[in-house]
Design an enzyme around this catalytic site. Structure first.
Site, PDB file in Angstrom:
ATOM      1  NE  ARG A 163      -3.580  -2.190   2.793  1.00 50.16           N
ATOM      2  CZ  ARG A 163      -3.325  -3.320   3.440  1.00 50.16           C
ATOM      3  NH1 ARG A 163      -2.151  -3.489   4.035  1.00 50.16           N
ATOM      4  NH2 ARG A 163      -4.238  -4.271   3.521  1.00 50.16           N
ATOM      5  CE  LYS A 186      -6.709  -0.861   4.591  1.00 53.80           C
ATOM      6  NZ  LYS A 186      -8.053  -1.172   4.044  1.00 53.80           N
ATOM      7  CG  HIS A 260      -6.040   0.344  -5.375  1.00 53.92           C
ATOM      8  ND1 HIS A 260      -6.016  -0.421  -4.238  1.00 53.92           N
ATOM      9  CD2 HIS A 260      -6.969  -0.216  -6.199  1.00 53.92           C
ATOM     10  CE1 HIS A 260      -6.905  -1.402  -4.346  1.00 53.92           C
ATOM     11  NE2 HIS A 260      -7.484  -1.299  -5.525  1.00 53.92           N
ATOM     12  NE  ARG A 263      -3.109  -3.408  -1.562  1.00 51.16           N
ATOM     13  CZ  ARG A 263      -2.550  -4.182  -0.639  1.00 51.16           C
ATOM     14  NH1 ARG A 263      -1.242  -4.297  -0.593  1.00 51.16           N
ATOM     15  NH2 ARG A 263      -3.305  -4.818   0.239  1.00 51.16           N
ATOM     16  CG  HIS A 286      -6.003  -8.737   1.299  1.00 52.97           C
ATOM     17  ND1 HIS A 286      -6.391  -9.358   0.141  1.00 52.97           N
ATOM     18  CD2 HIS A 286      -5.663  -7.474   0.947  1.00 52.97           C
ATOM     19  CE1 HIS A 286      -6.297  -8.514  -0.872  1.00 52.97           C
ATOM     20  NE2 HIS A 286      -5.855  -7.364  -0.403  1.00 52.97           N
ATOM     21  CE1 TYR A 295       2.852 -20.970   7.016  1.00 48.45           C
ATOM     22  CE2 TYR A 295       2.659 -19.060   5.580  1.00 48.45           C
ATOM     23  CZ  TYR A 295       2.706 -20.432   5.747  1.00 48.45           C
ATOM     24  OH  TYR A 295       2.630 -21.251   4.652  1.00 48.45           O
TER      25      TYR A 295
END
Length: 325
Positions: A163, A186, A260, A263, A286, A295
């Site tokens: 982003r 985010k 965007h 992306r 996301h 992970y």
């Protein structure tokens, strides 16, 4: 109902809160008796918009122009339901109607009478092709230091699908290794992203000229820890500069390019090259995926190898060899 005020300032630029929002929401409560839950949603939407418009343009909501409102909706992460888009538009329309009556701004209600269908149509447009992105990446004049910076930014955006806010918040300390970056996504969630050969090369070239760019803008070398810097008023590279840079290079090769869309191009091209959808979504960070930073960190070597074989900017990629080899 009580709404928090800014401590010592009219507007908290970092968090998007403006004390005038409190006046607006209080008026709505007293005059229309809106439920507290509705007022809270309004508060959250208005602070989110004010935070975005400041990062995008360098000015606050009371100096926004119609183009800002449209682009704000276009920069929404993913394709929102029509009802969600309408709610955002309704929130802004109510705020600016009040602000106009109060003499704060002169934005008229008809500014917000654009079609939600048109917004969703633009949002769902196919991203640039691999060939078009390749032409875009070649646009910066890398004989100039600003061009080296621009090329590094373009390569990194396309290499990672980050982003815009994540890219602009990178610090020089976020470089974990030659192919890893620590980013804050985010909700201030930390994750690691991997990038390939071309981005690695241009980041290394850019780091050599970073301090020179700061000095050119009249800034001391230690003025900012931001990885990407500017020769303008602010030492750190700003969203409006990023948007302007993408627009300039996009127009030069006949493309409409935004952060965007870069992306979107990353995700689409990775998927077209055979990357599993869940892997691509994980790289994008996301929130709806049940994957963790731990992970990603534990499997970073696998991810780097995976990008080498699936990202068009890497020599081992089938799509990269066939089209640019």
């Amino acid at each position: 109902m009580y709404f928090d005020k800014c401590a010592g300032s009219r507007c908290d630029e970092e968090h998007g809160w403006d004390e005038r929002f409190g006046d607006f929401l209080t008026d709505l409560q007293l005059q229309e008796g809106l439920a507290e839950s509705t007022l809270l949603v309004l508060k959250n939407q208005l602070t989110a918009f004010n935070r975005w418009v400041y990062q995008a343009t360098g000015h606050t909501w009371d100096r926004a122009v119609p183009e800002d409102f449209y682009e704000y909706l276009l920069n929404t992460e993913g394709l929102l339901e029509t009802s969600s888009l309408q709610a955002r538009r309704w929130s802004l329309k109510r705020l600016y109607s009040w602000a106009n009556d109060e003499g704060v701004t002169s934005i008229r209600n008809h500014t917000f009478d654009f079609s939600i269908r048109a917004v969703k149509q633009v949002m769902s447009e196919m991203p640039p092709s691999v060939e078009q992105i390749h032409r875009l990446l070649e646009q910066p004049d890398t004989s100039r230091k600003e061009g080296v910076r621009d090329r590094a930014i373009l390569e990194l955006l396309y290499a990672t699908g980050m982003r815009a806010a994540e890219l602009l918040s990178l610090s020089v300390f976020n470089l974990q290794s030659e192919s890893l970056l620590k980013v804050w996504g985010k909700g201030r969630k930390e994750r690691l992203v991997v990038y390939g050969e071309e981005a690695k090369y241009w980041i290394a070239k850019y780091k050599v000229v970073r301090n020179d760019l700061l000095h050119k803008g009249g800034h001391a070398a230690l003025r900012t820890n931001n990885l990407f810097v500017s020769t303008g008023k602010h030492p750190g590279y700003q969203y409006f500069e990023l948007r302007r840079m993408l627009k300039k290079y996009g127009q030069a090769c006949g493309l409409h390019v935004t952060p965007h869309r870069m992306r979107h191009a990353f995700a689409t091209h990775m998927y077209q090259a055979g990357a599993p959808l869940k892997f691509v979504q994980m790289l994008l960070g996301h929130e709806n995926l049940q994957t963790s930073t731990i992970y990603i960190a534990q499997n970073s070597k696998d991810h780097i190898n995976f990008l080498k074989h699936h990202h068009p900017r890497n020599s081992k990629s089938k799509i990269g060899r066939s089209r640019f080899g």
